[in-house]
Write an enzyme that holds these catalytic residues in place. Structure first.
Site, PDB file in Angstrom:
ATOM      1  NE  ARG A  59    -148.265  23.738 -10.951  1.00  0.00           N
ATOM      2  CZ  ARG A  59    -147.116  23.949 -11.570  1.00  0.00           C
ATOM      3  NH1 ARG A  59    -146.130  23.091 -11.457  1.00  0.00           N
ATOM      4  NH2 ARG A  59    -146.931  25.036 -12.304  1.00  0.00           N
ATOM      5  CD  GLU A  96    -140.278  35.709 -18.474  1.00  0.00           C
ATOM      6  OE1 GLU A  96    -140.622  34.737 -17.788  1.00  0.00           O
ATOM      7  OE2 GLU A  96    -139.536  36.621 -18.087  1.00  0.00           O
TER       8      GLU A  96
HETATM    9  P1  AMP Z   1    -149.674  32.421 -17.241  1.00  0.00           P
HETATM   10  O1  AMP Z   1    -150.008  31.895 -18.596  1.00  0.00           O
HETATM   11  O2  AMP Z   1    -148.610  33.472 -17.276  1.00  0.00           O
HETATM   12  O3  AMP Z   1    -150.919  32.888 -16.492  1.00  0.00           O
HETATM   13  O4  AMP Z   1    -149.029  31.234 -16.399  1.00  0.00           O
HETATM   14  C1  AMP Z   1    -149.819  30.281 -15.802  1.00  0.00           C
HETATM   15  C2  AMP Z   1    -149.193  28.925 -15.820  1.00  0.00           C
HETATM   16  O5  AMP Z   1    -147.796  28.928 -15.522  1.00  0.00           O
HETATM   17  C3  AMP Z   1    -149.852  28.048 -14.766  1.00  0.00           C
HETATM   18  O6  AMP Z   1    -150.136  26.765 -15.334  1.00  0.00           O
HETATM   19  C4  AMP Z   1    -148.859  27.985 -13.636  1.00  0.00           C
HETATM   20  O7  AMP Z   1    -148.843  26.701 -13.067  1.00  0.00           O
HETATM   21  C5  AMP Z   1    -147.520  28.382 -14.233  1.00  0.00           C
HETATM   22  N1  AMP Z   1    -146.827  29.453 -13.464  1.00  0.00           N
HETATM   23  C6  AMP Z   1    -146.579  30.712 -13.888  1.00  0.00           C
HETATM   24  N2  AMP Z   1    -145.907  31.428 -12.975  1.00  0.00           N
HETATM   25  C7  AMP Z   1    -145.726  30.612 -11.909  1.00  0.00           C
HETATM   26  C8  AMP Z   1    -145.108  30.768 -10.609  1.00  0.00           C
HETATM   27  N3  AMP Z   1    -144.540  31.930 -10.217  1.00  0.00           N
HETATM   28  N4  AMP Z   1    -145.138  29.718  -9.765  1.00  0.00           N
HETATM   29  C9  AMP Z   1    -145.711  28.548 -10.135  1.00  0.00           C
HETATM   30  N5  AMP Z   1    -146.290  28.331 -11.341  1.00  0.00           N
HETATM   31  C10 AMP Z   1    -146.305  29.349 -12.226  1.00  0.00           C
END
Ligand code: AMP
Length: 174
Positions: A59, A96
């Site tokens: 995205r 995770e």
């Molecule tokens: P992070 O590495 O934990 O910051 O996760 C970011 C990535 O995971 C991004 O590319 C987001 O599109 C996706 N992502 C993580 N959590 C969500 C959520 N609750 N809703 C939508 N996309 C998420």
């Protein structure tokens, strides 16, 4: 007049129980929502000196490429492993459950380039941190990180203290 957050749909328990998925396809589908999102993200770059925009799969490609075009900058894709055809650098990071690896073309950034990183959403910050490390490995400087959505309780800012982070819509909780 509607705000950009009015176009974001929150889907409980997707992709698994306990997660509220913040869906931006509903933003993109609406001409008004898409314009509000792009304009608000673009505003964060006003007055900033930078050379190019790197967007994170998938995205981050949509928002990043649009904003790069609006500012007559080049767009660099940060991709999941195995998708880029030329010589790459790669970086692993923790999800995770398990690990993921992202890549950039080795010649996509020149030493000294000032790079803006863009994605739709920042949660823990792990993905964008890995992307920033790749930019830095190639000799670039991350001058700003811009997101449409920030999940503030996951405290990515504590992990990414050395970066300038901007987000348009902030949600409490996961
Ligand atoms: P992070 O590495 O934990 O910051 O996760 C970011 C990535 O995971 C991004 O590319 C987001 O599109 C996706 N992502 C993580 N959590 C969500 C959520 N609750 N809703 C939508 N996309 C998420």
């Amino acid at each position: 007049m509607k705000k950009v957050e009015d176009y974001i749909k929150s889907i409980p328990d997707f992709p698994k129980e306990g997660i509220i998925f913040r869906d931006v396809t509903s933003v993109l589908e609406s001409p008004e929502g898409f314009a509000l999102a792009m304009d608000a993200m673009n505003k964060e770059l006003e007055g900033l000196d930078y050379d190019c925009i790197a967007g994170i799969e998938s995205r981050g490609f949509i928002f990043g490429a649009g904003i790069a075009y609006m500012n007559k900058k080049g767009f660099i894709p940060v991709r999941k492993k195995g998708k880029l055809p030329r010589e790459t650098v790669e970086m692993g990071y923790d999800l995770e459950y398990g690990q993921a690896v992202i890549e950039m073309h080795k010649d996509s950034i020149k030493p000294g380039d000032k790079v803006v990183l863009i994605d739709d959403l920042i949660a823990t910050g792990g993905t964008v941190e890995a992307a920033a490390k790749l930019v830095e490995q190639l000799g670039g400087e991350v001058v700003k990180m811009v997101f449409l959505i920030e999940l503030v309780d996951l405290k990515a800012r504590n992990l990414l203290t050395k970066y300038d982070i901007a987000s348009v819509v902030k949600y409490e909780g996961e």
